[in-house]
Design an enzyme around this catalytic site. Structure first.
Site, PDB file in Angstrom:
ATOM      1  N   GLU A 177     -35.559  89.209  21.348  1.00  0.00           N
ATOM      2  CA  GLU A 177     -34.920  88.298  22.286  1.00  0.00           C
ATOM      3  C   GLU A 177     -36.008  87.401  22.870  1.00  0.00           C
ATOM      4  O   GLU A 177     -37.035  87.889  23.348  1.00  0.00           O
ATOM      5  CB  GLU A 177     -34.221  89.108  23.372  1.00  0.00           C
ATOM      6  CG  GLU A 177     -33.375  88.299  24.311  1.00  0.00           C
ATOM      7  CD  GLU A 177     -32.524  89.175  25.211  1.00  0.00           C
ATOM      8  OE1 GLU A 177     -32.270  88.757  26.355  1.00  0.00           O
ATOM      9  OE2 GLU A 177     -32.116  90.270  24.781  1.00  0.00           O
ATOM     10  N   LYS A 234     -28.134  85.925  24.034  1.00  0.00           N
ATOM     11  CA  LYS A 234     -29.338  86.383  23.344  1.00  0.00           C
ATOM     12  C   LYS A 234     -29.296  87.876  23.047  1.00  0.00           C
ATOM     13  O   LYS A 234     -29.593  88.313  21.927  1.00  0.00           O
ATOM     14  CB  LYS A 234     -30.588  86.070  24.180  1.00  0.00           C
ATOM     15  CG  LYS A 234     -30.887  84.607  24.360  1.00  0.00           C
ATOM     16  CD  LYS A 234     -32.205  84.393  25.082  1.00  0.00           C
ATOM     17  CE  LYS A 234     -32.166  84.798  26.528  1.00  0.00           C
ATOM     18  NZ  LYS A 234     -31.295  83.935  27.360  1.00  0.00           N
ATOM     19  N   THR A 235     -28.963  88.660  24.064  1.00  0.00           N
ATOM     20  CA  THR A 235     -28.986  90.111  23.891  1.00  0.00           C
ATOM     21  C   THR A 235     -27.990  90.552  22.827  1.00  0.00           C
ATOM     22  O   THR A 235     -28.310  91.376  21.957  1.00  0.00           O
ATOM     23  CB  THR A 235     -28.676  90.804  25.231  1.00  0.00           C
ATOM     24  OG1 THR A 235     -29.704  90.475  26.171  1.00  0.00           O
ATOM     25  CG2 THR A 235     -28.612  92.313  25.073  1.00  0.00           C
TER      26      THR A 235
END
Length: 465
Positions: free
Chosen positions: A165, A121-122
């Site tokens: 995110e 995600k990051t």
């Protein structure tokens, strides 16, 4: 133009303001003109970055840190009910707001892109934020890691796109209503909140149901958990798949390693498109393709976005080179789930060539170790040698019988060379005795193992010539 400041958030107090998710929201609110205050357990560069924006940051938690005129108290799921500032908020009748609700409020009136999945995600959020910025679109973004400096995990931009995110760990991603949602993968994790894959899939289905009418879901065509989720959807949301599978809408044709970079070729709308990803590893290349597909869903030409993706050069703790001493490179990895560990080790193996790879691994959470310790140990077998530390508890209390030995036993059973070290202060000397010129050391885990990189480099620099 971006909208203004939600009234309920004009004087927020953040408990745990230095955390990755909390600090990003606090930063955006400060940039929008809010009178931001908060507390954190310890001093950090992030706290200083917030102070530079005008925020009041207290170190330590105490009831007197909460101002009587605070408009709300913002918390994450990690904040315990007996926190003195939370108790004080109840006495004063100050509303308590979960960070996901605060982030959702910041996205109102904009074009949100929410990036979800068990891993990546990051990185994917960062890739999209950096490339949109490179194109002059001035997005707002909230990321779970710093791009290039403390406090760079979030920005209030003047454009109409907000990239965020979306955390599935506590189901907080159900609060968002994205125009474009990315789902990178779907696996069982966060065992304190999910008991089965069925619960995971139901949670992600709810997230997909939050996509606004006319919006788009971008989802992996390769990951079995994501494919199962796609099969479960009712077809009411426009879906774009990506990956190496033959049926992918955006098909990855090749990922060619070029040192610490990759050259990626995809087939999009029937035509090939080649671009550079400035970080190593097939999984990072796939993250970039997900970002590309999301940008196209926003209406950005692929021919413009693809070269802009090369502007992303990494996020802190995501295969971040910390330095070199005595001919040994030290790299930091946030990987703490077996899939992430395997992906990062495979990426480093491809980039390092014949160099030996040594890992300093710190398990994260007792619950995760209990459920996935065997798989963690098997992943460590991909390294030439590993040092395993005690479990980093984070928000959890110890679980009887759950220790790093679960991982060490599994690693040795898989043929790994593993050393147990219980005192982090001993790690630099242990590593110095194991390494030689040309080796690569990877500090790995979501806890404070990241602090060991500079100490290892300092110890190596003192090695006899």
């Amino acid at each position: 133009m971006a909208p203004g400041l939600p009234t309920a958030l004009d004087r927020p107090h953040f408990i745990g303001i230095g955390g990755a998710g909390m600090s990003g929201i606090a930063k955006i609110l400060a940039q929008r003109g809010a009178k931001v205050a908060g507390s954190d357990a310890k001093h950090s560069a992030t706290a200083e970055a917030l102070r530079a924006l005008g925020a009041t940051v207290h170190i330590g938690h105490a009831a007197e840190h909460l101002a009587d005129d605070a408009s709300c108290v913002v918390v994450s799921s990690a904040i315990r009910e007996d926190n003195p500032e939370l108790l004080r908020a109840a006495e004063l009748g100050i509303p308590v707001v979960h960070r996901s609700d605060a982030l959702a409020a910041l996205m109102e009136g904009l074009r949100p892109v929410a990036v979800a999945g068990t891993h990546g995600k990051t990185t994917t959020t960062s890739m999209l934020a950096v490339s949109l910025t490179k194109l002059g679109l001035n997005p707002s973004y909230a990321i779970g890691g710093d791009l290039d400096a403390p406090g760079s995990n979030a920005l209030h931009g003047e454009g109409d796109i907000f990239v965020a995110e979306a955390d599935e760990s506590d189901r907080s991603f159900h609060k968002y209503a994205p125009e474009v949602a990315i789902i990178l993968n779907v696996e069982l994790d966060h065992h304190a909140n999910y008991a089965s894959m069925e619960e995971i899939h139901e949670s992600f289905e709810t997230f997909v149901g939050r996509i606004v009418p006319g919006g788009t879901l971008v989802i992996s065509a390769d990951h079995e958990g994501a494919r199962e989720l796609t099969r479960r959807l009712d077809g009411s949301v426009r879906t774009v798949t990506y990956g190496e599978s033959a049926d992918a809408d955006v098909r990855v044709l090749s990922v060619v390693p070029q040192g610490l970079r990759s050259e990626v070729t995809v087939e999009l709308d029937g035509a090939p498109l080649t671009f550079t990803v400035s970080v190593p590893g097939r999984h990072y290349a796939h993250n970039a393709v997900a970002a590309l597909a999301a940008g196209v869903a926003l209406g950005i030409p692929a021919a413009d976005l693809a070269p802009a993706l090369a502007a992303y050069t990494g996020v802190k703790r995501r295969l971040q080179l910390k330095g070199e001493a005595a001919g040994v490179q030290v790299v930091d990895s946030y990987a703490h789930h077996p899939t992430e560990m395997t992906a990062d080790l495979e990426a480093m193996r491809a980039a390092a060539g014949d160099s030996r790879i040594l890992v300093v691994f710190q398990p994260h959470l007792f619950s995760r170790t209990r459920e996935l310790g065997t798989e963690m140990g098997q992943a460590l077998a991909l390294a030439d040698a590993a040092v395993v530390l005690d479990i980093y508890p984070a928000r959890e209390d110890p679980v009887p019988g759950v220790t790093s030995e679960l991982i060490i036993d599994a690693a040795r059973a898989a043929g790994a060379d593993v050393t147990a070290v219980h005192d982090k202060a001993e790690v630099p000397s242990v590593i110095a005795g194991m390494t030689g010129p040309g080796d690569l050391v990877l500090t790995m885990g979501a806890g404070d193992v990241t602090d060991l990189g500079p100490r290892i480099l300092d110890r190596l620099s003192k090695q006899p010539k």
